[in-house]
Design a protein around this motif. Structure first.
Motif, PDB file in Angstrom:
ATOM      1  N   VAL A  55     -13.893  13.263 117.331  1.00 48.05           N
ATOM      2  CA  VAL A  55     -14.173  14.282 118.179  1.00 48.05           C
ATOM      3  C   VAL A  55     -14.163  13.957 119.754  1.00 48.05           C
ATOM      4  O   VAL A  55     -14.522  13.014 120.203  1.00 48.05           O
ATOM      5  CB  VAL A  55     -15.391  15.198 117.815  1.00 48.05           C
ATOM      6  CG1 VAL A  55     -16.664  14.168 118.156  1.00 48.05           C
ATOM      7  CG2 VAL A  55     -15.503  16.529 118.676  1.00 48.05           C
ATOM      8  N   ASN A  56     -13.340  14.669 120.299  1.00 51.70           N
ATOM      9  CA  ASN A  56     -13.320  14.523 121.874  1.00 51.70           C
ATOM     10  C   ASN A  56     -14.828  15.005 122.565  1.00 51.70           C
ATOM     11  O   ASN A  56     -15.186  16.093 122.503  1.00 51.70           O
ATOM     12  CB  ASN A  56     -12.330  15.580 122.358  1.00 51.70           C
ATOM     13  CG  ASN A  56     -11.835  15.190 123.823  1.00 51.70           C
ATOM     14  OD1 ASN A  56     -12.884  14.972 124.892  1.00 51.70           O
ATOM     15  ND2 ASN A  56     -10.479  15.127 124.091  1.00 51.70           N
ATOM     16  N   SER A 104     -17.482  21.142 116.412  1.00 54.59           N
ATOM     17  CA  SER A 104     -16.055  21.130 115.777  1.00 54.59           C
ATOM     18  C   SER A 104     -16.263  21.223 114.253  1.00 54.59           C
ATOM     19  O   SER A 104     -17.256  21.061 113.661  1.00 54.59           O
ATOM     20  CB  SER A 104     -15.671  19.464 116.170  1.00 54.59           C
ATOM     21  OG  SER A 104     -14.537  19.299 115.634  1.00 54.59           O
ATOM     22  N   SER A 105     -15.056  21.397 113.452  1.00 50.98           N
ATOM     23  CA  SER A 105     -15.197  21.506 112.067  1.00 50.98           C
ATOM     24  C   SER A 105     -14.387  20.525 111.302  1.00 50.98           C
ATOM     25  O   SER A 105     -13.448  19.897 111.738  1.00 50.98           O
ATOM     26  CB  SER A 105     -14.479  22.859 111.993  1.00 50.98           C
ATOM     27  OG  SER A 105     -15.016  24.040 112.378  1.00 50.98           O
ATOM     28  N   TYR A 137     -22.408  19.137 118.286  1.00 52.57           N
ATOM     29  CA  TYR A 137     -22.531  17.790 119.092  1.00 52.57           C
ATOM     30  C   TYR A 137     -23.470  18.359 120.454  1.00 52.57           C
ATOM     31  O   TYR A 137     -22.657  18.799 121.173  1.00 52.57           O
ATOM     32  CB  TYR A 137     -21.283  17.085 119.266  1.00 52.57           C
ATOM     33  CG  TYR A 137     -20.661  16.723 118.162  1.00 52.57           C
ATOM     34  CD1 TYR A 137     -20.642  15.455 117.637  1.00 52.57           C
ATOM     35  CD2 TYR A 137     -19.841  17.828 117.461  1.00 52.57           C
ATOM     36  CE1 TYR A 137     -19.696  15.407 116.461  1.00 52.57           C
ATOM     37  CE2 TYR A 137     -18.993  17.552 116.419  1.00 52.57           C
ATOM     38  CZ  TYR A 137     -19.016  16.368 115.936  1.00 52.57           C
ATOM     39  OH  TYR A 137     -18.293  16.111 114.683  1.00 52.57           O
ATOM     40  N   SER A 158     -13.856   9.812 123.016  1.00 50.62           N
ATOM     41  CA  SER A 158     -13.883  10.356 121.458  1.00 50.62           C
ATOM     42  C   SER A 158     -15.000   9.689 120.794  1.00 50.62           C
ATOM     43  O   SER A 158     -15.254   8.422 121.001  1.00 50.62           O
ATOM     44  CB  SER A 158     -12.664   9.986 120.792  1.00 50.62           C
ATOM     45  OG  SER A 158     -11.515  10.749 121.399  1.00 50.62           O
ATOM     46  N   GLU A 203     -18.874  23.120 110.049  1.00 46.68           N
ATOM     47  CA  GLU A 203     -18.972  22.969 111.413  1.00 46.68           C
ATOM     48  C   GLU A 203     -20.428  22.051 111.665  1.00 46.68           C
ATOM     49  O   GLU A 203     -21.514  22.216 111.321  1.00 46.68           O
ATOM     50  CB  GLU A 203     -19.407  24.583 112.023  1.00 46.68           C
ATOM     51  CG  GLU A 203     -18.114  25.501 112.048  1.00 46.68           C
ATOM     52  CD  GLU A 203     -18.383  26.572 112.819  1.00 46.68           C
ATOM     53  OE1 GLU A 203     -19.595  27.384 112.671  1.00 46.68           O
ATOM     54  OE2 GLU A 203     -17.599  26.933 113.676  1.00 46.68           O
ATOM     55  N   LEU A 235     -20.599  20.878 122.125  1.00 51.05           N
ATOM     56  CA  LEU A 235     -19.557  21.258 121.476  1.00 51.05           C
ATOM     57  C   LEU A 235     -19.620  21.340 120.246  1.00 51.05           C
ATOM     58  O   LEU A 235     -20.757  20.893 119.375  1.00 51.05           O
ATOM     59  CB  LEU A 235     -18.031  20.510 121.769  1.00 51.05           C
ATOM     60  CG  LEU A 235     -18.213  19.050 121.121  1.00 51.05           C
ATOM     61  CD1 LEU A 235     -17.122  18.645 120.024  1.00 51.05           C
ATOM     62  CD2 LEU A 235     -17.909  17.986 122.091  1.00 51.05           C
TER      63      LEU A 235
END
Length: 239
Positions: A179-180, A161-162, A83, A63, A80, A159
């Motif tokens: 985030v993963n 992410s939000s 990455y 992460s 949003e 990716l």
């Protein structure tokens, strides 16, 4: 078991100040300046680039964590953030945002240049993944495309992410990033891609994505909230 890896190289790339290196700043900034507010023809974003060394420890998941130092702006329900693996080398540099005059011969990276002192521009790298650079249909005030070169293919480990909130004026910890990035880190460990770090950007920079600014502690901050990667490994053994 959790192993913490400190991010040891980071800087912000500023579209509106394309030859500025901010490598030693204590803050990393993610924002989009809206054109109408600044009297320019197109929006002007900033992006964050991060790097941490390869490691040999086993892991089941990884992460990326950044801790918000300050959040400025208006209400926004869904921000949003993309990455993306960086597809070329870069340097942190020793400049700061408020340097006056700007250190133009600094080795560090800027919006326009991968290496400021030699004026080596960001350029697309060939490879198995889709690459992108700059802002579509947009150039910096100095006329150059830039803003990093990065992979966008979903199989590259990139990716989106939000960060979801209904009140951007609330406590800034609501904007911490966790985030993963397991797919990205697995590519690095398997040598599928070369480790040049990761680029963060607001996904829809050309739209009115955010009027505010997300500011995170950098690796140069004396705070305990330095940016980091957390490796998680299940070391449980059945009796």
């Amino acid at each position: 078991m959790i192993t913490v890896k400190k991010i040891n190289k980071a800087t912000t790339l500023y579209h509106w100040n394309p030859k500025l290196n901010a490598g030693k700043d204590e803050i990393l900034e993610l924002t989009v300046r809206e054109a109408a507010d600044w009297g320019v023809s197109t929006n002007q974003p900033s992006r964050i680039v991060l790097y941490w060394p390869n490691f040999t420890e086993p892991f089941h998941s990884a992460s990326l964590r950044l801790f918000a130092a300050n959040v400025e702006g208006h209400k926004e329900e869904n921000i949003e953030i993309g990455y993306y693996p960086i597809s070329g080398s870069w340097k942190e540099g020793s400049g700061k945002y408020f340097d006056n005059p700007t250190i133009s011969d600094d080795w560090g990276s800027t919006w326009s240049y991968r290496y400021q002192n030699t004026e080596e521009e960001w350029s697309g790298n060939t490879g198995i993944f889709t690459t992108a650079t700059g802002v579509t249909g947009n150039t910096a005030p100095d006329g150059k495309q830039g803003g990093g070169t990065y992979y966008t293919g979903s199989n590259s480990g990139s990716l989106v992410s939000s960060i979801t909130t209904t009140d951007i004026d609330q406590d800034s910890t609501s904007f911490d990033i966790n985030v993963n990035i397991t797919d990205f880190q697995t590519h690095i460990s398997n040598s599928t891609i070369v480790n040049n770090g990761m680029l963060l950007k607001i996904v829809t920079e050309s739209a009115s994505a955010i009027n505010g600014s997300l500011k995170f502690y950098s690796n140069n901050s004396p705070s305990i909230y330095y940016p980091r990667v957390e490796l998680k490994y299940d070391d449980y053994i059945w009796s």
